[in-house]
Scaffold this motif. Structure first.
Motif, PDB file in Angstrom:
ATOM      1  N   ASP A 103       3.629   1.922   2.498  1.00  0.00           N
ATOM      2  CA  ASP A 103       2.617   0.858   2.452  1.00  0.00           C
ATOM      3  C   ASP A 103       1.186   1.368   2.587  1.00  0.00           C
ATOM      4  O   ASP A 103       0.262   0.581   2.737  1.00  0.00           O
ATOM      5  CB  ASP A 103       2.910  -0.167   3.545  1.00  0.00           C
TER       6      ASP A 103
ATOM      7  N   GLN B 272      -0.238   2.714   5.009  1.00  0.00           N
ATOM      8  CA  GLN B 272      -0.872   2.587   6.328  1.00  0.00           C
ATOM      9  C   GLN B 272      -1.243   3.961   6.858  1.00  0.00           C
ATOM     10  O   GLN B 272      -2.199   4.107   7.597  1.00  0.00           O
ATOM     11  CB  GLN B 272       0.030   1.831   7.298  1.00  0.00           C
TER      12      GLN B 272
ATOM     13  N   ARG C  47      -2.317  -2.321   6.004  1.00  0.00           N
ATOM     14  CA  ARG C  47      -1.345  -2.334   4.925  1.00  0.00           C
ATOM     15  C   ARG C  47      -2.074  -2.603   3.615  1.00  0.00           C
ATOM     16  O   ARG C  47      -2.861  -3.534   3.527  1.00  0.00           O
ATOM     17  CB  ARG C  47      -0.355  -3.465   5.215  1.00  0.00           C
TER      18      ARG C  47
ATOM     19  N   ASP D 195       5.529   6.165   5.300  1.00  0.00           N
ATOM     20  CA  ASP D 195       5.790   4.794   4.852  1.00  0.00           C
ATOM     21  C   ASP D 195       5.178   4.570   3.478  1.00  0.00           C
ATOM     22  O   ASP D 195       4.212   5.231   3.102  1.00  0.00           O
ATOM     23  CB  ASP D 195       5.177   3.785   5.831  1.00  0.00           C
TER      24      ASP D 195
HETATM   25 MG    MG Z   1       3.633  -0.491   7.697  1.00  0.00          MG
END
Ligand code: MG
Ligand code: UDP
Length: 320
Positions: A105, A107, A208, A103
């Motif tokens: 972001d 994370q 995030r 991802d």
């Molecule tokens: Mg995420």
């Protein structure tokens, strides 16, 4: 010769309105991959898919491409087609032997990519992941635990943590995934069905970095329906069994009432109980109808055979 001509490790990253976090991602991702590349002698490439972002994400990806054209490729979607379609497109452009999804972001820390690569090097063709100390809201965690359990019962897919998208796949599996022309899909589950030698490892999880989750509650429900309907027809079968049980119960109730009619004479009590029962059964019926609709809607989307996504441009070096 630059490494992009023969990348062996591809990292696929879907991006949707991530302008606030992208720079931080680039700052950590490239060094992390440089490190993995030298450790395992694996030339790498990065495939970013801009899923129709409405902010500056596309421009930022283009800028990053200018900076590192040797290892960066950017696929630009004409519209928003969703995370899983973006990853599908990424698979189409990825050329490595090992493919990792991640991802945008932050994370999942990019520094964990090395762990996944190690498992791939050891011969596992599917590296699933479990988030250590998951950093999401209490509601998300509880709901996803419940969904995990339900999915486990309904489908034959064993995933401890279905929501973690940082995963590694061997090219053999990705080639099979690409042959599936499914309009609605859930990539980790689809890939799992083709795995010969899967393994799960734990990876770190962070909050995030910036921005908000792109999934609303409604979209999460839709996604979970994709996951269940896409891999099992058991919900429908459970419904026919429930129907039989209810019919049996209703039949016995009728018999009981008939006997009481002859033994005790005419009675009028129990009218409200009857209402309550009827409304309950109407609810069950509507749910069944809705469930049927979930399947039929997906069949309809599938038979229309529309393109699943539309690529407006690809930024990459010419292959010469
Ligand atoms: Mg995420
Ligand atoms: N994403 C995407 N298209 C969408 C929604 C999300 O490409 O329509 C991307 C998003 O940019 C991120 C990843 O998918 O890289 C996961 O999204 P998010 O972090 O919002 O999901 P969550 O972690 O809350 O499940």
């Amino acid at each position: 010769m630059n490494s992009l001509t023969h990348p062996r490790l591809s990292t696929v990253i879907p991006v949707y309105n991530e302008e606030e976090g992208l720079q931080a991602l680039f700052d950590r991702l490239y060094p992390a991959l440089d490190h993995v590349a030298s450790q395992y002698a694996l030339p790498y490439e990065l495939v970013f898919i801009n899923d129709g972002s409405k902010d500056r994400s596309a421009a930022m990806l283009a800028m990053q491409y200018e900076k590192r054209p040797d290892v960066t490729r950017v696929v630009l979607f004409a519209n928003n087609f969703g995370q899983h379609m973006a990853i599908m497109a990424g698979f189409e452009y990825a050329r490595g032997e090992y493919i990792i999804t991640l991802d945008a972001d932050l994370q999942n820390p990019p520094e964990e990519i090395g762990k996944i690569v190690r498992q791939l090097e050891e011969g596992h063709d599917y590296v699933g992941t479990i988030r250590e100390n998951r950093q999401d809201s209490w509601f998300r965690k509880t709901a996803s635990r419940a969904m995990n359990r339900l999915r486990d019962k309904l489908t034959r897919i064993t995933m401890t943590d279905q929501g973690c998208m940082m995963r590694g796949y061997h090219r053999r599996i990705i080639d099979l995934v690409r042959q599936c022309e499914e309009a609605n899909t859930f990539i980790p589950a689809l890939a799992y069905t083709f795995a010969n030698n899967p393994i799960e490892i734990t990876v770190k999880h962070e909050e995030r970095f910036a921005g908000e989750s792109k999934y609303s509650l409604y979209q999460l429900i839709r996604l979970n329906f994709d996951l269940v309907t896409g891999f099992s027809v058991m919900p429908l079968q459970l419904f026919s069994i429930l129907g039989m049980l209810l019919a049996g119960a209703a039949g016995s109730l009728f018999l009981l009432l008939l006997i009481r009619r002859f033994v005790l004479g005419a009675e009028v009590e129990g009218v409200f109980t009857l209402f309550a029962l009827t409304f309950f059964l109407i609810g069950v019926m509507l749910f069944g109808l809705g469930l049927l609709g979930e399947y039929i809607g997906r069949i309809y989307q599938q038979v229309r055979q529309r393109p699943r996504y539309m690529v407006s441009a690809v930024l990459e070096q010419s292959k010469s």
